[in-house]
Design an enzyme around this catalytic site. Structure first.
Site, PDB file in Angstrom:
ATOM      1  N   ASP A 251      16.763  56.504 -35.192  1.00  0.00           N
ATOM      2  CA  ASP A 251      15.433  55.900 -35.225  1.00  0.00           C
ATOM      3  C   ASP A 251      14.542  56.649 -36.210  1.00  0.00           C
ATOM      4  OD1 ASP A 251      16.324  54.300 -33.295  1.00  0.00           O
ATOM      5  OD2 ASP A 251      15.017  55.055 -31.681  1.00  0.00           O
TER       6      ASP A 251
ATOM      7  N   PHE B  11      15.410  55.803 -39.723  1.00  0.00           N
ATOM      8  CA  PHE B  11      14.944  54.449 -40.009  1.00  0.00           C
ATOM      9  C   PHE B  11      13.438  54.455 -40.294  1.00  0.00           C
ATOM     10  CE2 PHE B  11      13.285  50.306 -39.066  1.00  0.00           C
ATOM     11  CZ  PHE B  11      14.245  49.445 -39.594  1.00  0.00           C
ATOM     12  N   ASP B  12      12.700  55.154 -39.428  1.00  0.00           N
ATOM     13  CA  ASP B  12      11.247  55.186 -39.589  1.00  0.00           C
ATOM     14  C   ASP B  12      10.836  55.806 -40.919  1.00  0.00           C
ATOM     15  OD1 ASP B  12      10.968  53.955 -37.229  1.00  0.00           O
ATOM     16  OD2 ASP B  12      10.469  55.753 -36.070  1.00  0.00           O
TER      17      ASP B  12
ATOM     18  N   SER C  56       8.753  17.498 -25.043  1.00  0.00           N
ATOM     19  CA  SER C  56       9.201  18.213 -23.850  1.00  0.00           C
ATOM     20  C   SER C  56      10.368  17.440 -23.241  1.00  0.00           C
ATOM     21  CB  SER C  56       8.053  18.389 -22.871  1.00  0.00           C
ATOM     22  OG  SER C  56       7.546  17.125 -22.556  1.00  0.00           O
ATOM     23  N   LEU C  57      10.876  17.950 -22.148  1.00  0.00           N
ATOM     24  CA  LEU C  57      12.060  17.345 -21.552  1.00  0.00           C
ATOM     25  C   LEU C  57      11.739  16.813 -20.172  1.00  0.00           C
ATOM     26  CD1 LEU C  57      14.634  20.174 -22.331  1.00  0.00           C
ATOM     27  CD2 LEU C  57      14.658  17.880 -23.304  1.00  0.00           C
TER      28      LEU C  57
ATOM     29  N   GLU D 194      22.864  24.239 -22.302  1.00  0.00           N
ATOM     30  CA  GLU D 194      22.262  25.539 -22.607  1.00  0.00           C
ATOM     31  C   GLU D 194      21.401  25.953 -21.440  1.00  0.00           C
ATOM     32  OE1 GLU D 194      20.011  24.458 -25.996  1.00  0.00           O
ATOM     33  OE2 GLU D 194      21.776  24.261 -27.268  1.00  0.00           O
TER      34      GLU D 194
ATOM     35  N   LYS E 260      17.858  27.097 -19.876  1.00  0.00           N
ATOM     36  CA  LYS E 260      16.471  26.815 -20.230  1.00  0.00           C
ATOM     37  C   LYS E 260      15.695  28.128 -20.159  1.00  0.00           C
ATOM     38  CE  LYS E 260      12.922  23.365 -19.446  1.00  0.00           C
ATOM     39  NZ  LYS E 260      11.747  24.222 -19.376  1.00  0.00           N
TER      40      LYS E 260
ATOM     41  N   ASP F 138      12.692  30.675 -20.297  1.00  0.00           N
ATOM     42  CA  ASP F 138      11.308  30.513 -19.863  1.00  0.00           C
ATOM     43  C   ASP F 138      10.387  31.311 -20.769  1.00  0.00           C
ATOM     44  OD1 ASP F 138       9.345  29.488 -18.378  1.00  0.00           O
ATOM     45  OD2 ASP F 138       9.686  30.720 -16.597  1.00  0.00           O
TER      46      ASP F 138
ATOM     47  N   ARG G 244       3.983  25.441 -30.328  1.00  0.00           N
ATOM     48  CA  ARG G 244       4.151  24.035 -29.993  1.00  0.00           C
ATOM     49  C   ARG G 244       2.801  23.313 -29.975  1.00  0.00           C
ATOM     50  NH1 ARG G 244       4.032  21.013 -25.399  1.00  0.00           N
ATOM     51  NH2 ARG G 244       5.411  19.222 -25.392  1.00  0.00           N
TER      52      ARG G 244
ATOM     53  N   GLU H 275      12.720  29.427 -28.594  1.00  0.00           N
ATOM     54  CA  GLU H 275      11.840  29.924 -27.539  1.00  0.00           C
ATOM     55  C   GLU H 275      11.582  31.414 -27.737  1.00  0.00           C
ATOM     56  OE1 GLU H 275      11.231  27.370 -25.640  1.00  0.00           O
ATOM     57  OE2 GLU H 275      10.325  28.157 -23.800  1.00  0.00           O
TER      58      GLU H 275
ATOM     59  N   TYR I 269      17.386  27.117 -30.609  1.00  0.00           N
ATOM     60  CA  TYR I 269      18.288  26.127 -30.016  1.00  0.00           C
ATOM     61  C   TYR I 269      18.183  24.758 -30.667  1.00  0.00           C
ATOM     62  CZ  TYR I 269      13.936  25.722 -27.351  1.00  0.00           C
ATOM     63  OH  TYR I 269      12.623  25.622 -26.992  1.00  0.00           O
TER      64      TYR I 269
ATOM     65  N   LYS J  55      22.211  18.270 -23.223  1.00  0.00           N
ATOM     66  CA  LYS J  55      21.948  17.427 -24.396  1.00  0.00           C
ATOM     67  C   LYS J  55      23.203  16.622 -24.731  1.00  0.00           C
ATOM     68  CE  LYS J  55      18.976  21.089 -26.137  1.00  0.00           C
ATOM     69  NZ  LYS J  55      18.753  22.205 -27.049  1.00  0.00           N
TER      70      LYS J  55
ATOM     71  N   LYS K 168      16.273  22.005 -13.179  1.00  0.00           N
ATOM     72  CA  LYS K 168      15.583  23.252 -12.823  1.00  0.00           C
ATOM     73  C   LYS K 168      16.158  23.797 -11.528  1.00  0.00           C
ATOM     74  CE  LYS K 168      11.348  23.087 -15.203  1.00  0.00           C
ATOM     75  NZ  LYS K 168      10.081  23.730 -15.037  1.00  0.00           N
TER      76      LYS K 168
ATOM     77  N   CYS L 218      -8.809  55.870   4.492  1.00  0.00           N
ATOM     78  CA  CYS L 218      -7.605  56.200   3.730  1.00  0.00           C
ATOM     79  C   CYS L 218      -6.502  56.622   4.703  1.00  0.00           C
ATOM     80  CB  CYS L 218      -7.913  57.340   2.756  1.00  0.00           C
ATOM     81  SG  CYS L 218      -6.428  57.957   1.916  1.00  0.00           S
TER      82      CYS L 218
ATOM     83  N   CYS M  72      -5.928  60.588   4.084  1.00  0.00           N
ATOM     84  CA  CYS M  72      -6.926  61.651   4.305  1.00  0.00           C
ATOM     85  C   CYS M  72      -8.106  61.196   5.154  1.00  0.00           C
ATOM     86  CB  CYS M  72      -7.392  62.218   2.963  1.00  0.00           C
ATOM     87  SG  CYS M  72      -8.457  61.070   2.056  1.00  0.00           S
TER      88      CYS M  72
ATOM     89  N   CYS N 246      -9.823  55.111  -2.290  1.00  0.00           N
ATOM     90  CA  CYS N 246     -10.169  56.306  -1.536  1.00  0.00           C
ATOM     91  C   CYS N 246     -10.946  57.201  -2.503  1.00  0.00           C
ATOM     92  CB  CYS N 246      -8.909  57.017  -1.055  1.00  0.00           C
ATOM     93  SG  CYS N 246      -9.267  58.689  -0.482  1.00  0.00           S
TER      94      CYS N 246
ATOM     95  N   CYS O  57      -7.326  64.333  -1.627  1.00  0.00           N
ATOM     96  CA  CYS O  57      -6.403  63.393  -0.978  1.00  0.00           C
ATOM     97  C   CYS O  57      -4.963  63.626  -1.478  1.00  0.00           C
ATOM     98  CB  CYS O  57      -6.869  61.967  -1.289  1.00  0.00           C
ATOM     99  SG  CYS O  57      -5.820  60.688  -0.622  1.00  0.00           S
TER     100      CYS O  57
HETATM  101  S1  IVH Z   1      15.488  21.527 -26.332  1.00  0.00           S
HETATM  102  C1  IVH Z   1      13.671  17.466 -27.477  1.00  0.00           C
HETATM  103  N1  IVH Z   1      16.680  23.661 -25.344  1.00  0.00           N
HETATM  104  O1  IVH Z   1      11.776  23.677 -22.607  1.00  0.00           O
HETATM  105  C2  IVH Z   1      14.281  18.678 -26.904  1.00  0.00           C
HETATM  106  N2  IVH Z   1      14.349  23.371 -24.927  1.00  0.00           N
HETATM  107  O2  IVH Z   1      10.621  21.048 -21.420  1.00  0.00           O
HETATM  108  C3  IVH Z   1      13.454  19.876 -27.094  1.00  0.00           C
HETATM  109  N3  IVH Z   1      13.307  25.179 -23.628  1.00  0.00           N
HETATM  110  O3  IVH Z   1       9.513  22.656 -25.081  1.00  0.00           O
HETATM  111  C4  IVH Z   1      13.796  21.088 -26.381  1.00  0.00           C
HETATM  112  N4  IVH Z   1      15.128  26.395 -23.387  1.00  0.00           N
HETATM  113  O4  IVH Z   1      10.083  25.130 -24.931  1.00  0.00           O
HETATM  114  C5  IVH Z   1      15.522  22.968 -25.454  1.00  0.00           C
HETATM  115  N5  IVH Z   1      17.837  25.518 -24.539  1.00  0.00           N
HETATM  116  C6  IVH Z   1      16.695  24.842 -24.668  1.00  0.00           C
HETATM  117  C7  IVH Z   1      15.483  25.306 -24.086  1.00  0.00           C
HETATM  118  C8  IVH Z   1      14.316  24.519 -24.246  1.00  0.00           C
HETATM  119  C9  IVH Z   1      13.833  26.303 -23.119  1.00  0.00           C
HETATM  120  C10 IVH Z   1      11.884  24.754 -23.483  1.00  0.00           C
HETATM  121  C11 IVH Z   1      11.223  24.315 -24.766  1.00  0.00           C
HETATM  122  C12 IVH Z   1      10.775  22.917 -24.545  1.00  0.00           C
HETATM  123  C13 IVH Z   1      10.769  22.802 -23.046  1.00  0.00           C
HETATM  124  C14 IVH Z   1      11.095  21.374 -22.679  1.00  0.00           C
END
Ligand code: IVH
Length: 664
Positions: A34, A37-38, A83-84, A114, A116, A118, A137, A172, A224, A285, A309, A403, A406, A421, A427
């Site tokens: 490290d 590198f620095d 979104s999905l 895949e 999902k 978060d 987004r 993501e 993704y 997908k 989910k 407390c 004490c 406290c 304490c």
């Molecule tokens: S595909 C049209 N793949 O989930 C398809 N989304 O509710 C677009 N997300 O906005 C998304 N993991 O932020 C896709 N493996 C994954 C994901 C993923 C997380 C999120 C993404 C998207 C939201 C959809």
């Protein structure tokens, strides 16, 4: 340095640093220390500030940030970021499969599954293989241009090997679980409010104005989705992304039917907890792009994909008692003591109740059966009460007024959620907590002193303040249970070595409320000595970048306490560092000296050694002559070089000798 020469060196540094970064972040291989590198990175930063024209958009220096954005520009997405559709049931998935089959009118099809992740969706645009724009987004149609911030994420390549004029990828951004936990631990130690979960923290981090701060958040990113020509299926797209150097989670799987998809779901339902990233489900997908097109979209979501989910797991268990912890700042934390129950792979026995508001909100009664969930899947939390199981005559939990350690009456300041406290000096858990904080890894780092020993020393009356550590004797330690000659010597050595810890560590170790590691660094960068810091007034303090009213008030209040000023005097006399030496290191100590670097070294790469010579004013040359001052010799140095140096009576030194030259 001449422009020509600088350009050559900048090219070299760009190439090498990209190479080290790629190996480290994508292949888990550490090719150089490290420190080394620095040094190289610092050399590049210096050259770029000297020759701004040599700074490239994909320079590895962008990773450390430094640009301040007062606001983010809004940009239109090339195609909407959708979104999905969500489902929580396997039946819904079978319905989805039936809709796909119907829509494809008898064609055979495959799925690509895949996890999902978060986090926060992001779009990355590359032109001629260089990252030019990163956009959030937003509302799906337009988002914020957060390019400077995204560039600090080490797994987002600044340059790729796709050979395409333009290219967009989506993925993501997330904060890895361990980074989130560490961040919260540091906040807790600094007496700051904790962040609720990794997702919101990642989202907040991406929108910070100062990209240098974003760099410190250690965000990560999985890609993704690829928007470009040249592939016929999602699987091919993913393979392209992998090949071009994007970070793709290796958890995907192609499935030939919905039954396989269900198996994938079951496979990850528990295992996903071991992944570095929070996941809340999976994404399914349709693999073929032609078939995706045939299936099309509804108003908001594609008909060719859906997310499943996982239910956030919860369990019901008996509340045996509420106990109260006293932190080093005196803050009281109520804790639910639970009948042990299995939850998302671990047995849960305790859960934080945060503060008295939370107990009121839950309307918690003695002997209640409570629901526990893993908040963000990590820290268990009580989410509710099963009222059907409450005994008719049960009494509400009454919050303590004194407390538990004490017996001092607790106080609650206007606008704060926690009770405190106020007996800071007497304490016991506060005293012990302050010492534990002082010796912590991020502070004075005395790792041979554990909590048990702190308690033993405290009970003997020998350890009430950090400065007492420096008065401990071997005889005293040998009186403690479990201490032998060696362990006593080790502890005394550890205490002694802590006198070398930098001022930053000492200031953090003092445990001033809201002065975490970063704040300590900022204060020291500005004031440089404890005396200057102690005499700073409110205006001077808030004049420092990133120091707000709350921190300034806390610093002033700390130094107003006479006990604290006396303690600092004692620590000074013990020999601790209260003045910074930072930036003085890059010195002129080697001015006028020439060096040849040859062979392989243990602690440095050759480049890092050369950088260290230069940042300290020395000159690196390539051939050995009579005028040469030093030859730094590593392993495997050619015998002819050695001979020549000996013949010309040039001083041959080791890397350790070199380090001691810098200390002079
Ligand atoms: S595909 C049209 N793949 O989930 C398809 N989304 O509710 C677009 N997300 O906005 C998304 N993991 O932020 C896709 N493996 C994954 C994901 C993923 C997380 C999120 C993404 C998207 C939201 C959809």
């Amino acid at each position: 340095m001449e422009l020509e020469q600088a350009k050559k060196r900048v090219d070299e540094l760009n190439k090498d640093l990209h190479h080290y970064n790629y190996a480290y972040y994508m292949e888990d291989k550490s090719l150089i220390s490290d420190y080394a590198f620095d040094l190289l990175l610092k050399e590049l930063i210096d050259l770029e500030s000297q020759f701004p024209n040599l700074k490239r958009p994909d320079s590895p220096t962008q990773r450390v940030g430094g640009t301040i954005n007062k606001s983010f520009k809004t940009v239109q997405h090339s195609t909407r970021m959708l979104s999905l559709g969500n489902t929580y049931s396997e039946d819904d998935l079978l319905d989805f499969d039936a809709r796909v089959a119907k829509g494809l009118e008898g064609q055979s099809y495959e799925y690509f599954c895949e996890l999902k992740f978060d986090g926060v969706a992001i779009s990355l645009q590359y032109e001629n293989d260089v990252l030019v724009r990163a956009v959030t987004r937003g509302d799906g149609t337009k988002g914020d241009d957060i390019t400077d911030n995204a560039k600090t994420i080490r797994t987002i390549p600044l340059k790729i090997k796709a050979n395409l004029n333009t290219l967009e990828v989506r993925g993501e951004v997330f904060m890895p679980k361990n980074v989130f936990e560490q961040l919260n631990k540091e906040r807790e130690e600094a007496g700051e409010d904790l962040y609720a979960n990794a997702r919101n923290t990642a989202s907040g981090s991406l929108k910070m104005m100062d990209s240098a701060q974003v760099a410190k958040r250690k965000l990560d990113c999985y890609l993704y989705m690829l928007l470009a020509d040249g592939h016929n299926s999602h699987e091919e797209a993913i393979h392209h992304l992998e090949k071009w150097g994007f970070n793709v989670s290796p958890t995907y799987q192609k499935c030939s039917n919905i039954q396989e998809v269900l198996r994938y779901i079951h496979h990850w339902s528990e295992k996903r907890h071991q992944l570095p990233v929070e996941t809340d489900g999976i994404v399914i997908k349709v693999n073929s792009l032609d078939q995706q097109e045939l299936l099309g979209f509804t108003a908001k979501t594609p008909k060719w994909a859906i997310s499943y989910k996982y239910k956030s797991e919860s369990a019901c268990t008996k509340l045996n008692a509420v106990t109260y912890q006293v932190g080093r700042t005196g803050a009281i934390t109520p804790v639910a003591e639970l009948a042990p129950v299995l939850l998302a792979g671990t047995t849960v026995k305790r859960a934080s109740l945060h503060n008295s508001n939370e107990i009121e909100r839950l309307n918690l009664h003695q002997g209640d059966f409570v629901f526990v969930e893993k908040g963000g899947e990590i820290i268990p939390k009580v989410t509710g009460v099963d009222l059907s199981k409450r005994a008719a005559n049960s009494l509400p939990i009454a919050y303590i007024t004194e407390c538990p350690a004490c017996q001092t009456s607790l106080v609650r300041k206007e606008g704060e959620a926690s009770h405190y406290c106020p007996n800071t000096q007497q304490c016991p858990p506060q005293i012990k907590g302050r010492i534990a904080h002082f010796i912590h890894r991020n502070a004075l780092d005395i790792d041979s002193l554990g909590e048990r020993t702190i308690s033993l020393l405290y009970e003997k009356g020998w350890l009430k303040k950090p400065s007492d550590l420096y008065k401990l004797t071997k005889e005293q330690l040998l009186e403690l249970e479990g201490f032998k000659d060696l362990s006593a010597t080790n502890l005394l050595n550890g205490i002694n070595n802590s006198k070398n810890a930098p001022f930053e560590a000492v200031l953090f170790g003092l445990g001033i409320r809201y002065v975490g590691k970063t704040v300590a660094e900022k204060l020291i960068e500005h004031f440089r000595t404890i005396d200057a810091l102690m005499s700073a007034n409110f205006e001077e303090l808030v004049g420092v970048q990133e120091i707000g009213d709350r921190i300034a008030e806390s610093v002033i209040a700390y130094f107003l306490e006479e006990e604290n000023r006396i303690e600092i005097e004692k620590l000074k006399s013990a020999g601790l560092q209260f003045v910074t030496t930072a930036n003085e290191k890059a010195s002129n100590i080697l001015a006028g000296k020439t060096f040849v670097v040859s062979g392989v070294f243990n602690n440095y790469s050759r480049d890092a050694l050369k950088a260290a010579i230069k940042t300290n004013g020395g000159k690196v040359v390539s051939s050995i002559s009579k005028k040469l001052d030093f030859l730094i010799a590593g392993d495997k140095m050619g015998p002819s070089k050695k001979e020549k140096a000996e013949k010309l009576e040039v001083r041959i030194i080791s890397e350790e000798d070199f380090e001691s030259l810098l200390l002079k």
